[in-house]
Design an enzyme around this catalytic site. Structure first.
Site, mmCIF file in Angstrom:
data_model
loop_
_atom_site.group_PDB
_atom_site.id
_atom_site.type_symbol
_atom_site.label_atom_id
_atom_site.label_comp_id
_atom_site.label_asym_id
_atom_site.label_seq_id
_atom_site.Cartn_x
_atom_site.Cartn_y
_atom_site.Cartn_z
ATOM 1 N N GLY A 1 55.777 -30.485 -70.917
ATOM 2 C CA GLY A 1 56.596 -29.296 -70.751
ATOM 3 C C GLY A 1 56.002 -28.031 -71.337
ATOM 4 O O GLY A 1 54.788 -27.814 -71.342
ATOM 5 N N SER A 2 56.873 -27.196 -71.882
ATOM 6 C CA SER A 2 56.531 -25.815 -72.211
ATOM 7 C C SER A 2 55.517 -25.646 -73.329
ATOM 8 O O SER A 2 55.057 -24.530 -73.571
ATOM 9 C CB SER A 2 57.810 -25.043 -72.564
ATOM 10 O OG SER A 2 58.662 -24.967 -71.445
ATOM 11 N N VAL A 3 55.173 -26.701 -74.044
ATOM 12 C CA VAL A 3 54.101 -26.584 -75.038
ATOM 13 C C VAL A 3 52.785 -26.186 -74.375
ATOM 14 O O VAL A 3 51.874 -25.688 -75.042
ATOM 15 C CB VAL A 3 53.928 -27.901 -75.822
ATOM 16 C CG1 VAL A 3 55.090 -28.125 -76.772
ATOM 17 C CG2 VAL A 3 53.746 -29.097 -74.887
#
Length: 528
Positions: free
Chosen positions: A247-249
């Site tokens: 995801g957004s990492v």
């Protein structure tokens, strides 16, 4: 009986047929401070020579009482059958040796053994792996590595010339134990089915702690699972074998590359009007963040749409090359046999829609260890690192993948994610944590994604003003239930666990908190 006791025992055929000598020595494994992680313990094996037995029935009855897992009837069949030699137990305790000795049966004999001992129990279990017996004779047995560093370094650990030279790992036993305790507590509080954590030196890639839960005790390593999901086995190492859409990492990689290419700066305005349509695909944000945001706020607010627009400036070929340079597209080279199984899952064709989804952490699956190494490159000023479990002085730096300025700007953005964004619960006073959250829906085996199952991850570096360490915490299917509605996002689940880990580990690492002191005029200023 005296004559029988003085005779040489008969070797089992499997050992006598092998000409090479059996090497029973094995070097210790220690942490970076020389504390024992794995060592040897002198013990005994128990075997029988039925033709020398005086009272087989009594021997079978007494042995079944000493070893409840043995069947008296089966032992009696073996003792009264045609066999001349049989192993009863590969290793027994000193108390069991005495109990067998007290039977007084001349056909029950002991052979010297060295068993592998892990004095810290399950601490660092996945890293150490385990050991077992290879070739055996009555007077000795090979102790061979079966998993983890025990298997990877098996030849070195069994080398007689280096038997007195311990293998020094990069782990810090104290920090490793603290990490496992914090992760276990986090799993319980967040109702997660599994967890992984990594603490790494941003400059060298040396791993100071790495944990996967649930775990096991290498002194009594369980058998490999033969059914069900292998990822649910306690033997499965989520930190290096588990590959997930994180995801957004991943968003900071997109922004860092765009900064490095000179395509934008932290204050450049980016289109965040949604939804973003690309062919038959629609990209949305978790909330509506307005029609435009600065690059910094795209990261702070975690806008998928804004990140996708930035990725379009980069293009698929350059994106793939950059992620390759960060080490995100191939197995890690960490010194464990399991590392090669942690192969990232990549799209069959790196198309434009792949470009967009990968920019915010979907469409490519990597392990938490991959993520830690990539964040280390951002934290250390832009040089790639190779994760390592071996403590080594004066390790050479990796190739440059990012300019120092772009790396510094990226860390500054990550710091703002913690100070005013989605990772605010990671703001540990005095330690300037900088990082990013990622919440990714888990894929179904039959296709599509679950609506109520996620992988929640926090990845960051600290202290932000001069990063020394990278931290990654990932929880499998967490649910935070303290409020009126269940919360699964990383900001509510993985982030508090990571914050507690920083609180516990930072003092052990020798980091002094940056404490504010009062100036003479009453205005506070940071201490030097």
């Amino acid at each position: 009986m005296a004559v029988l006791a003085s005779t040489e025992p008969e070797e089992p055929q499997v050992a006598s047929a092998i000409d090479a000598p059996i090497l029973s020595t094995r070097a210790d494994i220690v942490d970076r401070e020389g504390r024992i992680l794995a060592t040897n313990l002198a013990t005994h094996a128990l075997y029988a020579q039925p033709r020398q037995m005086v009272d087989p029935a009594r021997a079978a009855r007494e042995l079944a009482a000493i070893f409840p897992d043995l069947e008296e009837a089966e032992l009696l069949r073996d003792f009264t059958g045609p066999r001349k030699f049989l192993w009863i137990r590969r290793q027994i305790s000193p108390e069991q040796v005495q109990a067998v000795h007290d039977i007084g049966e001349p056909g029950l004999l002991f052979g010297p053994r060295e068993m592998r001992l892990y004095p810290n129990g399950p601490v660092a279990a996945h890293i150490l792996g385990g050991a077992g017996y290879g070739r055996e004779g009555v007077d000795s047995a090979e102790v061979i590595g079966t998993a983890g560093v025990e298997r990877h370094f098996d030849a070195r650990l069994r080398d007689p010339e280096r038997q007195a030279e311990p293998l020094a790992l990069s782990l810090d036993l104290t920090i490793q134990a603290a990490m496992e305790e914090v992760l276990q507590g986090g799993m319980t509080l967040m109702n997660a089915k599994g967890a992984a954590g990594i603490l790494m030196d941003v400059h060298t890639g040396e791993i100071l702690a790495m944990a996967s839960l649930p775990d096991f005790d290498p002194n009594t390593r369980p058998p490999a699972a033969t059914s069900g999901d292998p990822g649910d086995s306690p033997l499965f190492n989520r930190a290096i074998q588990g590959v997930y859409e994180l995801g957004s990492v991943f968003k900071i990689f997109t922004v860092a590359q765009a900064l490095d290419l000179g395509l934008l700066n932290p204050e450049t305005m980016i289109d965040t009007q949604g939804p973003m349509t690309w062919g038959r695909f629609r990209i949305n944000d978790f909330h509506y963040y307005g029609a435009e945001n600065t690059v910094t706020d795209v990261i702070v607010k975690s806008s998928n749409i804004g990140t996708a627009h930035i990725a379009l400036m980069i293009g698929p070929a350059r994106q793939r090359a950059f992620l390759q340079g960060l080490g995100l597209l191939e197995p890690t080279h960490v010194e464990m046999t399991e590392a090669r199984t942690g192969r990232p899952l990549l799209p069959a064709q790196w198309s434009e829609i792949s470009l967009l989804t990968i920019s915010y952490g979907h469409g490519v699956s990597t392990s938490p260890l991959h993520l830690a190494a990539a964040y280390a490159a951002i934290g250390n000023g832009g040089t790639a690192v190779t994760p390592s479990l071996v403590h080594e002085e004066n390790r050479e730096p990796g190739p440059r993948v990012l300019s120092e300025q772009s790396a510094r700007q990226s860390v500054d953005m990550l710091r703002q994610v913690v100070s005013r964004g989605t990772a605010s619960l990671a703001d540990v006073p005095g330690y300037e944590v900088a990082g990013k959250t990622g919440t990714a829906d888990k894929p179904r085996a039959t296709g599509g994604y679950y609506d109520d199952k996620v992988i929640a991850t926090f990845a960051g570096v600290f202290p932000a003003s001069d990063p020394q360490y990278v931290i990654v915490v990932s929880l499998d299917e967490p649910v935070e239930t303290s409020g009126t509605e269940p919360r699964r996002t990383a900001g509510w689940t993985a982030v508090p666990v990571a914050a507690e880990l920083v609180r516990r580990a930072a003092p052990l690492l020798g980091l002094r908190p940056a404490v504010e002191v009062a100036a003479a005029d009453g205005v506070t200023e940071p201490a030097n």
